[in-house]
Scaffold this motif. Sequence first.
Motif, PDB file in Angstrom:
ATOM      1  N   ASN A   1      -1.679   8.698  -4.194  1.00  0.00           N
ATOM      2  CA  ASN A   1      -2.520   9.052  -3.057  1.00  0.00           C
ATOM      3  C   ASN A   1      -2.742  10.564  -3.077  1.00  0.00           C
ATOM      4  OD1 ASN A   1      -1.844  10.373  -0.219  1.00  0.00           O
ATOM      5  ND2 ASN A   1      -3.193   8.626   0.110  1.00  0.00           N
TER       6      ASN A   1
ATOM      7  N   GLN B   1       8.233   2.940  -7.180  1.00  0.00           N
ATOM      8  CA  GLN B   1       8.503   1.506  -7.352  1.00  0.00           C
ATOM      9  C   GLN B   1       9.798   1.293  -8.128  1.00  0.00           C
ATOM     10  OE1 GLN B   1       5.223  -1.334  -7.937  1.00  0.00           O
ATOM     11  NE2 GLN B   1       3.960   0.465  -8.447  1.00  0.00           N
TER      12      GLN B   1
ATOM     13  N   ASN C   1       1.452  -4.240  -8.949  1.00  0.00           N
ATOM     14  CA  ASN C   1       0.658  -4.392  -7.732  1.00  0.00           C
ATOM     15  C   ASN C   1      -0.404  -3.279  -7.656  1.00  0.00           C
ATOM     16  OD1 ASN C   1      -0.338  -4.441  -5.156  1.00  0.00           O
ATOM     17  ND2 ASN C   1       1.669  -4.681  -4.160  1.00  0.00           N
ATOM     18  N   HIS C   2      -1.670  -3.676  -7.748  1.00  0.00           N
ATOM     19  CA  HIS C   2      -2.752  -2.685  -7.785  1.00  0.00           C
ATOM     20  C   HIS C   2      -2.966  -1.984  -6.449  1.00  0.00           C
ATOM     21  CE1 HIS C   2      -4.815  -4.239 -11.706  1.00  0.00           C
ATOM     22  NE2 HIS C   2      -3.512  -4.168 -11.804  1.00  0.00           N
ATOM     23  N   ASP C   3      -2.308  -2.504  -5.392  1.00  0.00           N
ATOM     24  CA  ASP C   3      -2.433  -1.842  -4.090  1.00  0.00           C
ATOM     25  C   ASP C   3      -1.497  -0.639  -3.967  1.00  0.00           C
ATOM     26  OD1 ASP C   3      -4.342  -3.618  -3.259  1.00  0.00           O
ATOM     27  OD2 ASP C   3      -2.849  -5.033  -2.473  1.00  0.00           O
ATOM     28  N   ILE C   4      -0.516  -0.561  -4.852  1.00  0.00           N
ATOM     29  CA  ILE C   4       0.395   0.593  -4.818  1.00  0.00           C
ATOM     30  C   ILE C   4      -0.133   1.627  -5.791  1.00  0.00           C
ATOM     31  CG2 ILE C   4       2.774   1.391  -5.059  1.00  0.00           C
ATOM     32  CD1 ILE C   4       3.669  -1.498  -4.626  1.00  0.00           C
ATOM     33  N   THR C   5      -0.821   2.608  -5.244  1.00  0.00           N
ATOM     34  CA  THR C   5      -1.403   3.618  -6.124  1.00  0.00           C
ATOM     35  C   THR C   5      -1.024   5.012  -5.623  1.00  0.00           C
ATOM     36  OG1 THR C   5      -3.560   4.665  -5.751  1.00  0.00           O
ATOM     37  CG2 THR C   5      -3.465   2.313  -5.444  1.00  0.00           C
TER      38      THR C   5
ATOM     39  N   TYR D   1      -2.574   3.069 -10.377  1.00  0.00           N
ATOM     40  CA  TYR D   1      -1.605   1.988 -10.140  1.00  0.00           C
ATOM     41  C   TYR D   1      -0.932   1.576 -11.441  1.00  0.00           C
ATOM     42  CZ  TYR D   1      -5.881  -0.567 -11.360  1.00  0.00           C
ATOM     43  OH  TYR D   1      -7.033  -1.006 -11.971  1.00  0.00           O
TER      44      TYR D   1
ATOM     45  N   HIS E   1     -11.347   3.099  -9.412  1.00  0.00           N
ATOM     46  CA  HIS E   1     -11.072   2.361  -8.169  1.00  0.00           C
ATOM     47  C   HIS E   1     -11.235   3.327  -7.001  1.00  0.00           C
ATOM     48  CE1 HIS E   1      -6.764   3.875  -7.779  1.00  0.00           C
ATOM     49  NE2 HIS E   1      -7.091   4.223  -9.005  1.00  0.00           N
ATOM     50  N   SER E   2     -11.390   2.786  -5.781  1.00  0.00           N
ATOM     51  CA  SER E   2     -11.845   3.649  -4.677  1.00  0.00           C
ATOM     52  C   SER E   2     -10.823   4.743  -4.328  1.00  0.00           C
ATOM     53  CB  SER E   2     -12.209   2.819  -3.459  1.00  0.00           C
ATOM     54  OG  SER E   2     -11.079   2.143  -3.012  1.00  0.00           O
ATOM     55  N   GLU E   3      -9.558   4.383  -4.298  1.00  0.00           N
ATOM     56  CA  GLU E   3      -8.509   5.388  -4.025  1.00  0.00           C
ATOM     57  C   GLU E   3      -8.548   6.497  -5.094  1.00  0.00           C
ATOM     58  OE1 GLU E   3      -6.295   4.858  -1.359  1.00  0.00           O
ATOM     59  OE2 GLU E   3      -5.381   6.827  -1.729  1.00  0.00           O
TER      60      GLU E   3
END
Length: 188
Positions: A114, A56, A108-112, A103, A143-145
């Motif tokens: 992987n 990021q 942005n919590h969607d950018i984690t 994250y 969190h799920s990821e």
Amino acid sequence: QAKYINKATDLAKELITKAVSKKDIVVDATVGNGNDTLFLCDLVGEKGKVIGFDIQDMAIKKTEEKLKDKNMMARVFLINSGHENLKNYVDTEVSAIMFNLGYLPGGNHDITTNYETTLQAIKQGIDLLKKNGIMTIVIYPGHSEGREEKKRLLEYLCTIDQKQANVLKMEFINQINNPPLLVVIEKK
Ligand code: SAM
């Protein structure tokens, strides 16, 4: 409030502190808000180097500001790229590598992170660690990821040859809400 064993991130810093001396070269694999980068900059001193990665742009920029304020930009290379590209940027031995997965707090919590790219980075990182170099990995299974990442990383980490490295898992076993856990690797 406990005094000695509160947070996986604090335990990680304690172990990193033991392994890092002035003038060392170290890696922050997940720069984020730059707190660990700053901590590492302090440890390596003005003749050391900290190489930091984050995908990021915002994280890199924020951290740059933080380091400029502290007059520490000369000892850092911040790279706006994934840690899975570690070996494209680093070709020297390092004494420590920090991973703080998940994250960006406040971002942005969607950018984690992987598990696939994290695994690639961990493997490259172990190669780059010098003898008695330390890698810390803080994993967030809340969190799920992060749950998937924990499972996949542990599957791999427990197969590392004990002749190559010691691998330690530190996990709070009486806390609710899936607290972060710490894995520490010391290269032999
Ligand atoms: N260490 C940071 C600090 O002290 O503020 C916190 C790191 S935050 C928990 C995780 C960071 O990993 C996020 O900033 C995210 O953008 C970054 N990240 C996600 N995937 C990445 C990848 N493949 N390579 C490098 N950084 C990544």
